[in-house]
Design an enzyme around this catalytic site. Structure first.
Site, PDB file in Angstrom:
ATOM      1  N   ASP A  59       0.788  -1.248   0.000  1.00 57.49           N
ATOM      2  CA  ASP A  59       0.000   0.000   0.000  1.00 57.49           C
ATOM      3  C   ASP A  59       0.821   1.301   0.000  1.00 57.49           C
ATOM      4  OD1 ASP A  59      -1.383  -2.215   0.881  1.00 57.49           O
ATOM      5  OD2 ASP A  59      -2.140  -1.283   2.694  1.00 57.49           O
TER       6      ASP A  59
HETATM    7  N1  DQQ Z   1      -2.171  -3.709   3.976  1.00 57.73           N
HETATM    8  C1  DQQ Z   1      -3.600  -3.851   3.978  1.00 57.73           C
HETATM    9  C2  DQQ Z   1      -4.002  -2.888   5.040  1.00 57.73           C
HETATM   10  C3  DQQ Z   1      -2.955  -3.073   6.066  1.00 57.73           C
HETATM   11  C4  DQQ Z   1      -1.712  -3.226   5.249  1.00 57.73           C
HETATM   12  C5  DQQ Z   1      -4.198  -3.554   2.626  1.00 57.73           C
HETATM   13  C6  DQQ Z   1      -0.721  -4.193   5.835  1.00 57.73           C
HETATM   14  O1  DQQ Z   1      -5.274  -3.142   5.563  1.00 57.73           O
HETATM   15  O2  DQQ Z   1      -2.858  -1.958   6.947  1.00 57.73           O
HETATM   16  O3  DQQ Z   1      -3.424  -4.073   1.582  1.00 57.73           O
HETATM   17  O4  DQQ Z   1       0.442  -4.254   5.028  1.00 57.73           O
END
Ligand code: DQQ
Length: 573
Positions: A59
């Protein structure tokens, strides 16, 4: 509904049972956790997309514009090419094209984040003070909301961040402690309160909880969530922001003037796509109500109908626009990623604004990306008869930017649309680029080998429904690679809500070795595909335009540019 009931229910059940306690949506490979890459395979690395020199990324986090510098943080595994050991990596840029990598800004070090520093957002507080809110995982796997602030505001790059001892700011009280994450950028309202959203779920109901604070330190959960929707599973990475009713200019997240609508985006853990609605924010009730024209849940609009997840926007005060970042995960296997030494890219930052219809958003690559355009080639008034294919020569087809407008004499030959075709991806799977149609399929064959053993077609197909025309846009990975093992090759597709009165359809594709990012009809429908050609690599990649409809199609104008390489995070160890 984008997916059949059966598929959605099976996915949901699998999701519930496969997540062993720790509810990160990412697959965990214990055996690969400490396999730092010693070599990095170049073949499918991108030329102008955001990526670090090696290892896993997911992300985009806390994007912001601060004192003339763009910051992008992102989820990063410093120890390998699969998800794990997550820190907030940090890069800075003056143009969102050339990037310099800095040391990670936030990493596990305190009881409130010792098991992970997960996604979050940045807010610039009055007095020009940036603050990051992020989710920390504590030793009991609980998801807590923390804050971090720059150590030294006079450092133009804000290299070091501190996590004050009064963290965490928000405990998971009265909520699902393992599905409670990804705080949004805060907005301020003239009742004196800051507000943020936190993604969550109660049983199968996806929820965006609203928290309020006067001082940014003491946060209280509002009586009810700002919005929720049954049977959508966990909501990750919510994003909530106003969009202007007049023009493409962006609005600050705290904007409280007239002429605006709101956008709520949620990343659905169950489907792994980003969905948004357009609606109203009823300030005095603190609820968000999607417009009747905006379908809520996984039958609704998506930012991108391809490989695009956990996105986040920010308001670029420098240029008065709202910018969208999204993560394009790989479509190969974890074993491939280990061998490559890297996994994940960020899509090209996009400006995003409300379509004049008020029913959807428009997206377009930021104009700065055009500074990378090099040598170009053009075509105009080129007629493509049924079955005709023409090569676009003279550019680096593996690393290119293509803009094209197609026209057709009329829509008389359009195929009849069956109203049961509600699933664009399924339809594209049945009616691929080689299946003859009436008006279309026509479009581009990207990342193609000379003799078309491999190609990723991006194309349109126009159908006739009783009172309108239906336009399907596809980005089809089915024939993208001769490699058969371990690759996910979906026929990604979306419908395009476009007026065809002028008998024209436009397409732009950013082609970059293992990614094809496409924008249909001026950014009404966007699709990102990750592909891994074996022949159509580097100088052996070709670009064609084609028409497989019975109606003749004309390339009114096509311009394709070779894209240069920007400075991309060199120096990160
Ligand atoms: N990636 C998820 C999120 C979390 C993060 C979404 C963990 O919900 O915070 O891809 O790497």
């Amino acid at each position: 509904m984008a997916m059949s009931n059966f598929l959605s229910i099976s996915l949901f059940v699998a999701f519930l049972f496969l997540n062993h306690g720790i509810e990160a949506s990412h697959v965990i490979y214990p055996e690969f956790q400490s396999l730092a890459a010693t070599t990095v395979q170049q073949t499918h690395r991108t030329g102008f997309h955001f990526q670090p020199p090696k290892h896993w990324i997911n992300d985009p986090n806390g994007p912001m514009y601060y004192n003339g510098i763009y910051h992008l943080f992102y989820q990063y595994n410093p120890k390998g090419a699969v998800w794990g050991n997550i820190v907030w990596a940090h890069s800075v840029s003056k143009d969102m094209v050339n990037w310099q990598a800095l040391e990670p800004a936030i990493y596990p070090s305190k009881p409130f984040d010792i098991k992970g520093c997960w996604s979050g957002s940045a807010t610039i507080l009055p007095g020009n003070m940036p603050v990051i809110l992020y989710t920390g995982i504590d030793s009991e796997e609980r998801q807590l909301q923390n804050y971090a602030i720059p150590k030294n505001l006079s450092d133009p790059y804000l290299r070091e961040w501190i996590k004050p001892d009064n963290n965490p700011l928000v405990f998971p009280n009265g909520v699902n402690a393992t599905s409670f994450r990804d705080p949004t950028t805060a907005w301020w309202a003239n009742d004196g309160y800051w507000r943020i959203l936190i993604g969550s779920r109660r049983k199968h109901r996806g929820i965006a909880y609203l928290y309020k604070s006067r001082d940014f330190l003491k946060w209280t959960k509002a009586k009810h969530p700002i919005h929720s929707k049954g049977k959508t599973g966990n909501w990750e990475c919510p994003d909530f922001f106003p969009v202007s009713l007049s023009g493409a200019n962006g609005l600050d997240t705290s904007y409280d003037g007239p002429d605006k609508k709101y956008v709520l985006k949620v990343s659905l853990d169950v489907t792994r796509y980003d969905y948004y609605t357009i609606g109203s924010y009823l300030k005095n009730k603190d609820i968000y109500v999607p417009d009747s024209t905006s379908v809520d849940g996984w039958g609704g609009l998506r930012y991108d109908y391809g490989n695009f997840y956990a996105s986040k926007t920010f308001f670029d005060a420098g240029k008065g626009r709202r910018i969208l970042w999204g993560w394009a995960n790989e479509s190969d296997s974890a074993e491939d990623d280990i061998a490559k030494g890297w996994a994940g890219i960020q899509t090209i930052p996009r400006s995003l604004w409300l379509d004049p219809s008020g029913k959807q958003l428009l997206q377009w690559p930021i104009r700065e990306i055009e500074t990378l355009r090099g040598k170009n080639t053009q075509m105009s008034n080129k007629v493509l008869k049924t079955g005709e294919t023409v090569e676009v020569q003279g550019i680096t087809a593996a690393q290119a930017d293509v803009e094209v407008t197609f026209s057709f004499p009329n829509l008389d030959k359009a195929e009849t649309f069956d109203p049961s075709w509600v699933d664009a991806q399924k339809l594209c799977g049945q009616k691929g680029s080689t299946v003859k149609g009436g008006v279309g399929p026509f479009g581009l064959l990207t990342l193609a080998s000379e003799k078309l053993e491999e190609y990723t077609p991006v194309f349109f197909r126009v159908f006739k429904a009783p009172d309108k025309h239906v336009v399907l846009m596809c980005s089809d990975a089915t024939s993208s690679s001769l490699k058969t093992k371990g690759l996910y090759k979906p026929s990604f597709a979306g419908f395009v809500d476009v007026n065809l009165a002028d008998n024209k359809l436009s397409l732009r594709s950013l082609i970059d070795h293992s990614v094809v990012e496409s924008f249909g009809a001026g950014g009404k429908t966007c699709i990102t595909s990750r592909v891994y050609p074996t022949l159509a690599v580097s100088n052996n990649a070709h670009l064609f335009a084609f028409n497989n409809g019975t109606e003749t199609v004309t390339i009114d104008k096509l311009t394709a540019w070779s894209m240069n390489k920007p400075q991309m995070n060199e120096g990160l160890k």
